[in-house]
Motif scaffolding. Sequence first.
Motif, PDB file in Angstrom:
ATOM      1  N   MET A   1       0.839  -1.182   0.000  1.00 49.36           N
ATOM      2  CA  MET A   1       0.000   0.000   0.000  1.00 49.36           C
ATOM      3  C   MET A   1       0.880   1.241   0.000  1.00 49.36           C
ATOM      4  SD  MET A   1      -1.158   2.640   2.064  1.00 49.36           S
ATOM      5  CE  MET A   1      -0.848   2.058   3.715  1.00 49.36           C
ATOM      6  N   HIS A   2       0.591   2.146  -0.923  1.00 50.86           N
ATOM      7  CA  HIS A   2       1.325   3.401  -0.999  1.00 50.86           C
ATOM      8  C   HIS A   2       0.357   4.441  -1.540  1.00 50.86           C
ATOM      9  CE1 HIS A   2       5.346   5.573  -2.071  1.00 50.86           C
ATOM     10  NE2 HIS A   2       4.440   6.405  -1.648  1.00 50.86           N
ATOM     11  N   SER A   3      -0.063   5.369  -0.695  1.00 53.15           N
ATOM     12  CA  SER A   3      -1.086   6.326  -1.103  1.00 53.15           C
ATOM     13  C   SER A   3      -0.466   7.527  -1.805  1.00 53.15           C
ATOM     14  CB  SER A   3      -1.886   6.802   0.109  1.00 53.15           C
ATOM     15  OG  SER A   3      -1.146   7.736   0.876  1.00 53.15           O
ATOM     16  N   GLU A   4      -1.274   8.190  -2.590  1.00 50.22           N
ATOM     17  CA  GLU A   4      -0.905   9.479  -3.156  1.00 50.22           C
ATOM     18  C   GLU A   4      -0.955  10.537  -2.047  1.00 50.22           C
ATOM     19  OE1 GLU A   4      -0.157  10.485  -6.516  1.00 50.22           O
ATOM     20  OE2 GLU A   4       0.270   8.353  -6.603  1.00 50.22           O
ATOM     21  N   PRO A   5      -0.298  11.686  -2.238  1.00 51.94           N
ATOM     22  CA  PRO A   5      -0.364  12.742  -1.222  1.00 51.94           C
ATOM     23  C   PRO A   5      -1.748  13.388  -1.175  1.00 51.94           C
ATOM     24  CG  PRO A   5       0.812  13.519  -3.156  1.00 51.94           C
ATOM     25  CD  PRO A   5       0.583  12.055  -3.360  1.00 51.94           C
ATOM     26  N   TYR A   6      -2.072  13.928  -0.006  1.00 49.72           N
ATOM     27  CA  TYR A   6      -3.276  14.752   0.119  1.00 49.72           C
ATOM     28  C   TYR A   6      -2.953  15.968   0.970  1.00 49.72           C
ATOM     29  CZ  TYR A   6      -4.048  12.136   4.566  1.00 49.72           C
ATOM     30  OH  TYR A   6      -3.929  11.533   5.799  1.00 49.72           O
ATOM     31  N   LEU A   7      -3.718  17.029   0.778  1.00 49.36           N
ATOM     32  CA  LEU A   7      -3.450  18.317   1.395  1.00 49.36           C
ATOM     33  C   LEU A   7      -4.457  18.602   2.497  1.00 49.36           C
ATOM     34  CD1 LEU A   7      -2.855  20.459  -1.844  1.00 49.36           C
ATOM     35  CD2 LEU A   7      -1.199  19.096  -0.546  1.00 49.36           C
ATOM     36  N   LEU A   8      -3.969  19.225   3.580  1.00 46.86           N
ATOM     37  CA  LEU A   8      -4.817  19.614   4.701  1.00 46.86           C
ATOM     38  C   LEU A   8      -4.445  21.010   5.186  1.00 46.86           C
ATOM     39  CD1 LEU A   8      -4.746  16.393   6.958  1.00 46.86           C
ATOM     40  CD2 LEU A   8      -6.594  17.098   5.429  1.00 46.86           C
TER      41      LEU A   8
ATOM     42  N   ALA B   1      -8.198  -0.509   7.687  1.00 47.51           N
ATOM     43  CA  ALA B   1      -7.237   0.153   6.806  1.00 47.51           C
ATOM     44  C   ALA B   1      -7.662   0.083   5.340  1.00 47.51           C
ATOM     45  CB  ALA B   1      -5.847  -0.466   6.987  1.00 47.51           C
ATOM     46  N   GLY B   2      -8.199  -1.058   4.931  1.00 45.02           N
ATOM     47  CA  GLY B   2      -8.577  -1.209   3.537  1.00 45.02           C
ATOM     48  C   GLY B   2      -9.635  -0.226   3.076  1.00 45.02           C
ATOM     49  N   ASP B   3     -10.508   0.202   3.979  1.00 45.39           N
ATOM     50  CA  ASP B   3     -11.535   1.172   3.590  1.00 45.39           C
ATOM     51  C   ASP B   3     -10.919   2.487   3.133  1.00 45.39           C
ATOM     52  OD1 ASP B   3     -13.270  -0.774   4.545  1.00 45.39           O
ATOM     53  OD2 ASP B   3     -14.604   0.689   5.490  1.00 45.39           O
ATOM     54  N   TRP B   4      -9.782   2.820   3.684  1.00 44.77           N
ATOM     55  CA  TRP B   4      -9.126   4.079   3.329  1.00 44.77           C
ATOM     56  C   TRP B   4      -8.238   3.949   2.098  1.00 44.77           C
ATOM     57  CZ3 TRP B   4     -10.978   8.166   5.751  1.00 44.77           C
ATOM     58  CH2 TRP B   4     -11.544   8.008   7.021  1.00 44.77           C
ATOM     59  N   PHE B   5      -7.580   2.799   1.945  1.00 44.61           N
ATOM     60  CA  PHE B   5      -6.515   2.718   0.945  1.00 44.61           C
ATOM     61  C   PHE B   5      -6.767   1.705  -0.169  1.00 44.61           C
ATOM     62  CE2 PHE B   5      -4.463   3.920   5.034  1.00 44.61           C
ATOM     63  CZ  PHE B   5      -4.109   5.210   4.687  1.00 44.61           C
ATOM     64  N   ASP B   6      -6.853   0.447   0.151  1.00 41.27           N
ATOM     65  CA  ASP B   6      -6.774  -0.592  -0.883  1.00 41.27           C
ATOM     66  C   ASP B   6      -7.885  -1.622  -0.728  1.00 41.27           C
ATOM     67  OD1 ASP B   6      -5.831  -1.614   1.478  1.00 41.27           O
ATOM     68  OD2 ASP B   6      -4.014  -2.511   0.650  1.00 41.27           O
ATOM     69  N   HIS B   7      -9.096  -1.165  -0.580  1.00 43.15           N
ATOM     70  CA  HIS B   7     -10.222  -2.085  -0.413  1.00 43.15           C
ATOM     71  C   HIS B   7     -10.368  -2.969  -1.659  1.00 43.15           C
ATOM     72  CE1 HIS B   7     -14.338  -3.524   0.225  1.00 43.15           C
ATOM     73  NE2 HIS B   7     -14.144  -3.234   1.504  1.00 43.15           N
TER      74      HIS B   7
END
Length: 455
Positions: A1-8, A147-153
């Motif tokens: 799992m490796h997510s793209e960046p997000y801004l906050l 975790a899968g719900d956020w990233f790699d379901h």
Amino acid sequence: MHSEPYLLDPSADGVHVLWHTGAPASGAVLLGNRRVEATSSALVALHDEDGVRATVYRHWADVRGLGAGRTPYRVVTVLSDGAVDESDTYTLAPAVPGGHPVRLLLTSDHQLWRMTPANLAKVAETVGVELDGVLFAGDMVGVPARAGDWFDHPNGRGFFAALTGRADTVIAGRHYRGAPLLQHAPLFPAIGNHEVMGRRHHTLQERFDDPAPGDWDTAAYEELFPVPRGPAGPRWWSRTIGDVFVVSLFVTRAWRDPVATYLEPGQFLFERVDAGSPQHTWLTAELGSAAARAARFRVVVFHHASHGLGAHVVPAYTDPVEAGGRYAYPVENDVVLRDLAPLLGAAGVDLVLNGHNHLWNRFRDAAGVNWLESSNVGNSYGAFPERGDPGGLAPVLPTVAPLTDPAGTPLPYVADDDVTVFSVLDSAAGAVHSYRFDTRDPDGPVVLFDELPLD
């Protein structure tokens, strides 16, 4: 799992950039020849379905020293084995200066549902990805500690996957991947009931389904969205985004099925927002602040809708009262209608954005406050116009191109498992524009069906 960046949470000269890996790593944000190192840490609130802690590392860079306008950036990750991964190039920007116009996506209730990637793809096609923010009125996933719900379901529609253009779903022969929105536009979230976990059980689903008063948590949400912050951390906060003053509240309750709702233990409110509560007292001060008064528009975001035609607007948002061995929820005790609505009206709030019912409808009260739900994103649970709004308001008919019933009568709502909806607040136009797309016709148009004037 490796997510793209997000801004906050952008600031006057910076913005927070976050991303995640499934193994220990270090990382940095690259802006031309400049490198901003990220702080990396293991998250503790995310698990697999059996309750085993998932291996998720958060990389968080507070990028400062930005000038006006958009700056290209990318993130680089160095894994413990020396492998290097570099993202595509995106753009970021500091906070829009006060008084300047903004465009904000208004959305909620993605929850990995079927139409969500198509919805976000159409957002990008219609208004682009370089928005000034995404206001999210809660219910991001199904089970927040999974975790899968956020990233790699396995269904390909994880929260970050869809909002960063890495989803994978097919409807009517058309492949949808969502859109790279959060790489360019900062997320401004609110907590819904699907961001709250309950008591300890063997499986995450059992734990999610069993919160109790005093025995629940928002730990996963707070790890993933540590900013913006207010006096209770990220649970409620306020920010000025250009010429819009935004307040995010924690207004949601433990959901029970239609039978359990009226039996012990019934539904209960997670965070108090009654008059005199810390959240209500803080909100009163925020709405009376110089920042709120100076803004052209004032927007309040929270999950639970007490005005609406949807299935989940009842029972009333209040504590259960025992009546004849069953629980009742007297509408006259509805906390939103009794304690929040008068405050919002007196403070000149222009728009309340809610979620929870998975439909589109809007109302305008006697004080001039517009109540909008634009949550028919991934699916719908239907509308019940024959019941009406428990808060006593008449729904506003879409002003441009309403859907119609089989007899050709215009409908004051969108509640459809094939038609997906999104809304954009355009402060320069002084309006919220709502669009719909029929996923059964992949080559069909995105239709502007409502214009909500805010001035």
